[in-house]
Structure formats: C-alpha cells, structure tokens
Design a protein around this motif. Sequence first.
Motif, mmCIF file in Angstrom:
data_model
loop_
_atom_site.group_PDB
_atom_site.id
_atom_site.type_symbol
_atom_site.label_atom_id
_atom_site.label_comp_id
_atom_site.label_asym_id
_atom_site.label_seq_id
_atom_site.Cartn_x
_atom_site.Cartn_y
_atom_site.Cartn_z
ATOM 1 N N SER A 484 0.867 -1.178 0.000
ATOM 2 C CA SER A 484 0.000 0.000 0.000
ATOM 3 C C SER A 484 0.901 1.225 0.000
ATOM 4 C CB SER A 484 -0.863 0.015 1.265
ATOM 5 O OG SER A 484 -0.020 0.088 2.400
ATOM 6 N N CYS A 485 0.382 2.341 -0.482
ATOM 7 C CA CYS A 485 1.079 3.620 -0.269
ATOM 8 C C CYS A 485 0.021 4.633 0.139
ATOM 9 C CB CYS A 485 1.807 4.080 -1.527
ATOM 10 S SG CYS A 485 2.693 5.633 -1.235
ATOM 11 N N ILE A 486 0.261 5.285 1.257
ATOM 12 C CA ILE A 486 -0.718 6.286 1.714
ATOM 13 C C ILE A 486 -0.067 7.655 1.892
ATOM 14 C CG2 ILE A 486 -2.343 4.696 2.825
ATOM 15 C CD1 ILE A 486 -0.931 5.567 5.521
ATOM 16 N N LEU A 487 1.074 7.833 1.186
ATOM 17 C CA LEU A 487 1.767 9.129 1.314
ATOM 18 C C LEU A 487 0.826 10.293 1.031
ATOM 19 C CD1 LEU A 487 5.282 9.173 -0.336
ATOM 20 C CD2 LEU A 487 4.602 10.148 1.843
ATOM 21 N N CYS A 488 -0.045 10.114 0.043
ATOM 22 C CA CYS A 488 -0.884 11.242 -0.383
ATOM 23 C C CYS A 488 -2.035 11.525 0.575
ATOM 24 C CB CYS A 488 -1.400 11.011 -1.793
ATOM 25 S SG CYS A 488 -0.095 11.290 -2.984
ATOM 26 N N GLN A 489 -2.142 10.730 1.635
ATOM 27 C CA GLN A 489 -3.236 11.015 2.578
ATOM 28 C C GLN A 489 -3.064 12.357 3.279
ATOM 29 O OE1 GLN A 489 -4.393 7.848 5.196
ATOM 30 N NE2 GLN A 489 -5.184 6.632 3.493
ATOM 31 N N SER A 494 -8.599 9.848 2.211
ATOM 32 C CA SER A 494 -9.021 8.453 2.125
ATOM 33 C C SER A 494 -8.364 7.715 0.963
ATOM 34 C CB SER A 494 -10.547 8.372 2.008
ATOM 35 O OG SER A 494 -10.966 9.111 0.893
ATOM 36 N N HIS A 495 -7.355 8.310 0.352
ATOM 37 C CA HIS A 495 -6.748 7.665 -0.816
ATOM 38 C C HIS A 495 -5.698 6.615 -0.422
ATOM 39 C CE1 HIS A 495 -4.989 6.945 -4.655
ATOM 40 N NE2 HIS A 495 -3.804 7.281 -4.183
ATOM 41 N N VAL A 496 -5.780 5.469 -1.094
ATOM 42 C CA VAL A 496 -4.771 4.406 -0.898
ATOM 43 C C VAL A 496 -4.361 3.915 -2.281
ATOM 44 C CG1 VAL A 496 -4.301 2.140 0.104
ATOM 45 C CG2 VAL A 496 -5.994 3.643 1.181
ATOM 46 N N CYS A 497 -3.069 3.891 -2.573
ATOM 47 C CA CYS A 497 -2.592 3.235 -3.788
ATOM 48 C C CYS A 497 -2.211 1.810 -3.413
ATOM 49 C CB CYS A 497 -1.330 3.926 -4.329
ATOM 50 S SG CYS A 497 -1.654 5.282 -5.451
ATOM 51 N N VAL A 498 -2.568 0.852 -4.265
ATOM 52 C CA VAL A 498 -2.050 -0.505 -4.098
ATOM 53 C C VAL A 498 -1.007 -0.669 -5.198
ATOM 54 C CG1 VAL A 498 -2.576 -2.958 -4.061
ATOM 55 C CG2 VAL A 498 -4.251 -1.306 -3.201
ATOM 56 N N LEU A 504 2.429 0.555 -11.079
ATOM 57 C CA LEU A 504 3.091 1.481 -10.159
ATOM 58 C C LEU A 504 2.082 2.508 -9.632
ATOM 59 C CD1 LEU A 504 5.442 3.893 -12.137
ATOM 60 C CD2 LEU A 504 3.344 2.943 -13.008
ATOM 61 N N GLY A 505 2.445 3.225 -8.595
ATOM 62 C CA GLY A 505 1.560 4.227 -8.012
ATOM 63 C C GLY A 505 1.133 5.230 -9.070
ATOM 64 N N LEU A 506 -0.026 5.827 -8.896
ATOM 65 C CA LEU A 506 -0.541 6.654 -9.980
ATOM 66 C C LEU A 506 0.242 7.944 -10.196
ATOM 67 C CD1 LEU A 506 -2.421 9.053 -8.588
ATOM 68 C CD2 LEU A 506 -3.930 7.112 -8.216
ATOM 69 N N CYS A 507 1.076 8.312 -9.236
ATOM 70 C CA CYS A 507 1.920 9.489 -9.434
ATOM 71 C C CYS A 507 3.070 9.169 -10.381
ATOM 72 C CB CYS A 507 2.486 9.959 -8.102
ATOM 73 S SG CYS A 507 3.379 8.646 -7.253
ATOM 74 N N GLY A 508 3.303 7.873 -10.628
ATOM 75 C CA GLY A 508 4.398 7.467 -11.505
ATOM 76 C C GLY A 508 5.722 7.404 -10.777
ATOM 77 N N ALA A 509 5.748 7.746 -9.505
ATOM 78 C CA ALA A 509 7.024 7.852 -8.792
ATOM 79 C C ALA A 509 7.281 6.674 -7.853
ATOM 80 C CB ALA A 509 7.065 9.153 -7.999
ATOM 81 N N VAL A 510 6.287 5.824 -7.634
ATOM 82 C CA VAL A 510 6.477 4.743 -6.666
ATOM 83 C C VAL A 510 6.236 3.397 -7.349
ATOM 84 C CG1 VAL A 510 5.689 3.768 -4.470
ATOM 85 C CG2 VAL A 510 5.739 6.240 -4.775
ATOM 86 N N SER A 511 7.339 2.690 -7.643
ATOM 87 C CA SER A 511 7.217 1.354 -8.230
ATOM 88 C C SER A 511 7.132 0.341 -7.088
ATOM 89 C CB SER A 511 8.436 1.048 -9.086
ATOM 90 O OG SER A 511 9.553 0.871 -8.237
ATOM 91 N N SER A 573 -8.185 7.800 -6.888
ATOM 92 C CA SER A 573 -7.178 8.734 -7.387
ATOM 93 C C SER A 573 -7.061 9.870 -6.378
ATOM 94 C CB SER A 573 -7.616 9.316 -8.734
ATOM 95 O OG SER A 573 -7.822 8.283 -9.656
ATOM 96 N N CYS A 574 -5.823 10.266 -6.100
ATOM 97 C CA CYS A 574 -5.667 11.313 -5.098
ATOM 98 C C CYS A 574 -5.617 12.690 -5.749
ATOM 99 C CB CYS A 574 -4.397 11.090 -4.305
ATOM 100 S SG CYS A 574 -2.975 10.941 -5.360
ATOM 101 N N GLY A 575 -5.261 12.745 -7.021
ATOM 102 C CA GLY A 575 -5.207 14.043 -7.699
ATOM 103 C C GLY A 575 -3.859 14.313 -8.334
ATOM 104 N N CYS A 576 -2.804 13.604 -7.921
ATOM 105 C CA CYS A 576 -1.493 13.933 -8.503
ATOM 106 C C CYS A 576 -1.096 12.931 -9.571
ATOM 107 C CB CYS A 576 -0.432 14.076 -7.423
ATOM 108 S SG CYS A 576 -0.300 12.669 -6.347
ATOM 109 N N PHE A 577 -2.085 12.295 -10.200
ATOM 110 C CA PHE A 577 -1.786 11.302 -11.228
ATOM 111 C C PHE A 577 -1.122 11.918 -12.452
ATOM 112 C CE2 PHE A 577 -6.335 12.130 -10.599
ATOM 113 C CZ PHE A 577 -6.626 12.935 -11.689
HETATM 114 S S1 SF4 Z 1 0.109 8.713 -5.757
HETATM 115 FE FE1 SF4 Z 1 2.223 8.039 -5.406
HETATM 116 S S2 SF4 Z 1 2.868 9.013 -3.501
HETATM 117 FE FE2 SF4 Z 1 0.629 9.189 -3.622
HETATM 118 S S3 SF4 Z 1 -0.162 7.449 -2.483
HETATM 119 FE FE3 SF4 Z 1 0.000 6.803 -4.619
HETATM 120 S S4 SF4 Z 1 2.009 5.880 -4.861
HETATM 121 FE FE4 SF4 Z 1 1.998 7.026 -2.929
#
Ligand code: SF4
Length: 708
Positions: A484-489, A494-498, A504-511, A573-577
């Motif tokens: 999981s990645c919850i950095l963007c919380q 309430s956003h969670v990336c799996v 990879l994470g939707l920001c493209g920065a977390v593989s 989606s948290c918004g920084c996709f």
């Molecule tokens: S968008 Fe990136 S930084 Fe944000 S929760 Fe997903 S993987 Fe983590």
Amino acid sequence: MTLFESVFAGNDAVYGLTENAINQAIETHGADKAVSFPNTAYSLPCYYAVTGTKVGTLAELKEALGVVKTLMTREKRTHDVFMSGVATALCAEFIEVLKYIDGAVPYEEPCYGHLADAVIRELGVPLVTGDIPGVAVILGKAASPEEAAALVKSYQAQGILVTLVGDVIDQLAEINYKTGANVRVIPLGKDVTSVIHVVSVALRAALIFGNVKPGDAATLMEYTMKRVPAFVNAFAPLNDVIVACGAGAIALGFPVITNQEDVARVPKSLICQTDVSKWNATSLEARDIKIKITNIDIPVAFASAFEGEIIRRKDMQVEFDGSRVDCAELVQTCDASEVEDHKITVIGPEADEMELGSKNSIAYVVKVAGKNMQADFEPVIERKFHNYINCIEGVYHTGQRDMQRIRISIDAFNAGFRIKHLGEVLYAQVKNEFDAVVDKCEVVIYTDPAECTRVRHEVAIPTFEKRDERLDNLTDESVDVYYSCILCQAFSPSHVCVVTPERLGLCGAVSWLDAKATNELDPAGPCQVITKERPIDENLGAYEDVDEAVQKFSQGALEHVTLYSIMQDPMTSCGCFECICGIEPFSNGVVIANREYAGMTPLGMTFPEMASMTGGGVQTPGFMGHGKHFISSKKFMKAEGGIERIVWMPKELKEFVADRLNATAKELYGIENFTDMIGDETIAEDPETLVAFLTEKGHPALSLDPMM
Ligand code: SF4
C-alpha cells in the motif's frame, strides 16, 4: 483605526472597484460575454470552491458580486472580519478574471498570474513528501532589493515554494535574482489582487486532493487550515486593502507576518516582527512547519528549490554528457570490508583542469554496504541521484544510468564547487535517506576518459542488463506480496494506492521496488505489505487481502478495490496522477490524457476537466488516474480487455510509451506497431473523426463488447 475598521474599509474599497470594473466590462463587451481563467476545470476557482456556483459570463459575474455582498456584514465580530476578508479575496478574483477576457494574456514575464490545474497536480507529491515543506506569499516592497533577496533565498534554501506579489518582484529583477517555477520562486503579479492566484491554488488543492465539495465553505477552510502549509509575509506599509486581504488569508488558516509596528496583533495569526531577518523563523513557527536539515559540506546551497534550475551553455563551466562520451552512474552493493565509509576519490582531472565550456566524461560508482542492503534497492537509490545532484545550487542533472548529463555553472565553480563535491552530496544523501539499509558508503568518481569507458562498458552496462532482466521477470504473479502507499493522505485523506510490480503508483514515482524499499526503510511508514493469499477474482485483480488493507488504510472510506478494472471498484485517485483515462463510448475504448497535455480530447474534455471527474480519494467507475508506465502494462484494465481498449492519446504521450506499448501489444495480441492504430490530437479531437480513423485502421476496440 481598529482592525475591524481597517478590514471593513479595505473590503468596501475593493468591492467598489470590482463593481465598477464589472459594470464597465459589461458596457464594453455585453453581459453575455464569457469569462474564465485558462487551463482550469474549476471556473473561477475561489468563488466556485466557496459557493459551489460556476460563473461563465459577465452577467453571472455581476450576480455573483451580489452574493459576495451578503458576506460583507459589519458587526464587530471575528466572523465578520473573516468573511469580509473572504469577500475581498473573491472580489480580487473577479477583478483578475476580467483581465483574461477574450483569451487575453495579461501577465508578462516574469509574472505568472493564474496558475493552471496541472501546476497544482504537480505540486501534490512534493508537498506530501515534504520536499516542499511550505508555501510563502511575500507581498509589498522590502526596504532594499538585498533584503528581499535574502528573505526569498532563506525560503528557497529550505525548499519552500515562494510566491511574490507587488513591488518585491521589481526589486528582485533589479538585482537579477533568478525567479521562475523551476527555482520555486513564482512572481504572481504586481497588483495586490494577483495574490488571489495563490489562494486559488490552495482552494483548488482542497477540491482536487481533498474531495471537498464545492460550496462547503466550512470544510474548505478546515482543509486549508490543516493541510495547506501557507503563510503570508507582508512588508510595511500596509493599507486597508492589504489588511482586508490578510483577513482572508487568516480565515483560511494562513498567518500573516508583517513589520508594520502599529498593526493590531492577533496571536499566531497576525504577527508583528520588525526584524525582517527573523521572518523566516517566525513564519515557520506560526505555521508549525518543520524543516528537515540537510547539512552537506559544499560551498553552495543544497535545497529542493534548486531542483528545477537550468544551467544554460553560456553560464556553464563544464559539462558531462553521456550521449556524446562515456558516462555512468551506478550503485554497487559490496561487502563491508570493501567499503571505507565517507571516502571520496576522484580518479582523473578535477574541474580546474578542464577547459571552460568543455564536454567531459564522468562515471561515479557509489559503493554501499549494510546487512539489510539488497541488490533490488540499487536502482531505487540510483534513481535518487538525479534529485540529489539537481538540488545543488548551480548544478544541473538530467538522464540516468549511462545517459546522464551534468552541468556545473560558472557561479558554482567560482564559489568553489568541484567534482569531489558531487561525491559529498551523494554520500550525505544516501546515508541520510537510506540509513536503514546502508551502513557504509564510499564514492569513486572517474573523470579519466579511459577509466570512464571501462566502467561504463565493463561494469555499468552489464549490471543494467542484469537488472532489466530481473525487472522483466517481475510480474504480479511472481511476487508474494503487494504494497500500500498512503503518502498522499496528507492531502487526500481516504486515498490508498495498491502498488504491484505491474502497476506502479498513480503518481508514476512509486514502483513496487520503491514501495518495498520504503517499507524496509521505515516499517511503520506509508508503504505496508499487503498479502495476496485470498483471491476473489484474479481477472479483476480482486483479493480479500487487498480489500481488508484498503478498508484499514482508508479508515473505512473504501470497501473494495480491484487492481485491473476501471469499471468495477477501480482504484481511487488522489489528484497527482500523471495520466487519466476515461471511457470513450462510441469506440468501446478509452482515451488517455497526460498532465502536460493542454488541448482537447475526443471526450469533449481537456485534461483538467477529465481530472476533475475523479480525485480526492473517491472511486469513479469509468475514469481512473494512473502513471505513464502503467499504459504499457499487461495489467492495464485487464478486466475490460487490456491495452487494446486504448483508442486515443496525445501525440507526445504516444511517442513516449510507443516502444513498450507496441511490445506489449505484440506479445498479447500479435499486433505490430499498435500505436499506429491509436488516434491523437493531430488525427481527431471529436468522436466521429476518431471512430472513422479507428475503422480505417481496424482498431481491435471496435469489435470488443461495450464497457457500459
Ligand atoms: S500517488 Fe504516489 S505518492 Fe501518492 S499514495 Fe500513490 S504511490 Fe503514494
């Protein structure tokens, strides 16, 4: 004058100006004339965020001014002061939008004026990771250009994003101080009303990341207060209009620090500090911003604010260019006995021995040892080199592996910066960020051309090839756990990336490897292990374990998430996709747009408009944010048929993903040059033309089942 009187007087003055300006505009253009800011899906973002109403014409703007008037109550209560502040801000937005009538470009370099939605989405990740720990709004005229520069520099050195309003812009220009988004110093405009463009950023952040409903002013203000780390520095003298704007800032939770001595003080909100050199510390304390200290022994500054700095050829002392000569950057895991901690060696000439403006070879090998170090972490550490080297003031880095390019500026060289300092930076940052796995670190920098050739061809390239092989074999099926990645919380509660190997994470920065490394570095941190022992439907990518994890990490906001569908319980989606895809019903396919694309898509929506359909940690079937690399994944909307659903992408994005996407299409469906079948803006911007093109090309999506 009391604070009440001053705010009310300022508010009245701005209201009067706004009313006149709107009336005049109606007289000139007619009441039906369209009004809008460019590149936003949020109309007049501040007014829309506060009231929930979109304004599209001058007549509607006039109506909206009537609504603003209702906020301007005149009881001597804090609420009235705050609402008058908000009313002043909204009036400022109205005045500013009039400048953009008929597609006018009212701001010239160096000023930016209105900032596009894409800028806010880009700021999302650095804000949550703390790379940008705060946002400073500097307003007015300093006692001298040097005082202004010192204040700005103090924030830059901490990575704080600086916005400028008023005479301070000319003061910095007078002493050739570099400004621009790339160095995180953004001059907004010289009129005080241009301050609204940073307020607009804060309020759109609430709509984009926080899923705040437009019109819910109370939640909006709670969001900005808790999650947008902004503050205002206002130089004396303050007039009533500035004080009224300040009241608006305070209403949003942004403290105002000024050197105007007779200002009525409000603890933690309106603070007088006559010594401008103390504004930095006072502001950070008032806004409760903690700065990560990075002390590296080099003769120039080191901060994320310098990350986007560009060194032009005429300003450069020396250059290293992997596309022309042999270069490489590499992390090597070694036995502890082979690494001497903090040893920096330069093998070959130093910068002093290189000709001014010359192109040279460089190869640096960062040897690391640690009992928890794994070969899988090498590329994760290596990828950070770009960011580390770019954060050096006066040094510029692009590319990676054996294709990096570095420039050292004349200014940095004159300040004493040498090649050995690259080693100091790499050492300090690797030890700083990867201390959980790196116990010892040594840097060897080769500048001797023959040695660079040897290191590149005999050491680096074979290592890269081995890693690529490993990455190619890394599939969702071949691993036992996801993360999981919850950095963007921090922004999107309430956003969670799996994160999986093929997603990879939707920001493209977390593989998946990044998430794994993050988990090992910080076991209680944002990336947690998700087991995959209880599959529900492997085609959808539905697992009981994944559902449990997202329920837990979203604090119950999400119940089910699938990994491979955009229709059934898609990932939030948290918004920084980096990209967003959305269903194109006429072709049974999906359209993808990337953040950088400013044009129209066949959905009749621009990227900001598509992006506004989702975000804020909510699930929106039919729309999904994702990273660029996910486009060529075999798991990209696998449940709906996979990548053969892709019917349109901006040309630039298509070119970026072409090699990998074509390889996947060939492997999955035996299609050669799949991207030739995909439309782009040069082919079609409406569904009819797109379908005609797809029919001509025999695009496979046309014969698939409808998705809706
Ligand atoms: S968008 Fe990136 S930084 Fe944000 S929760 Fe997903 S993987 Fe983590």
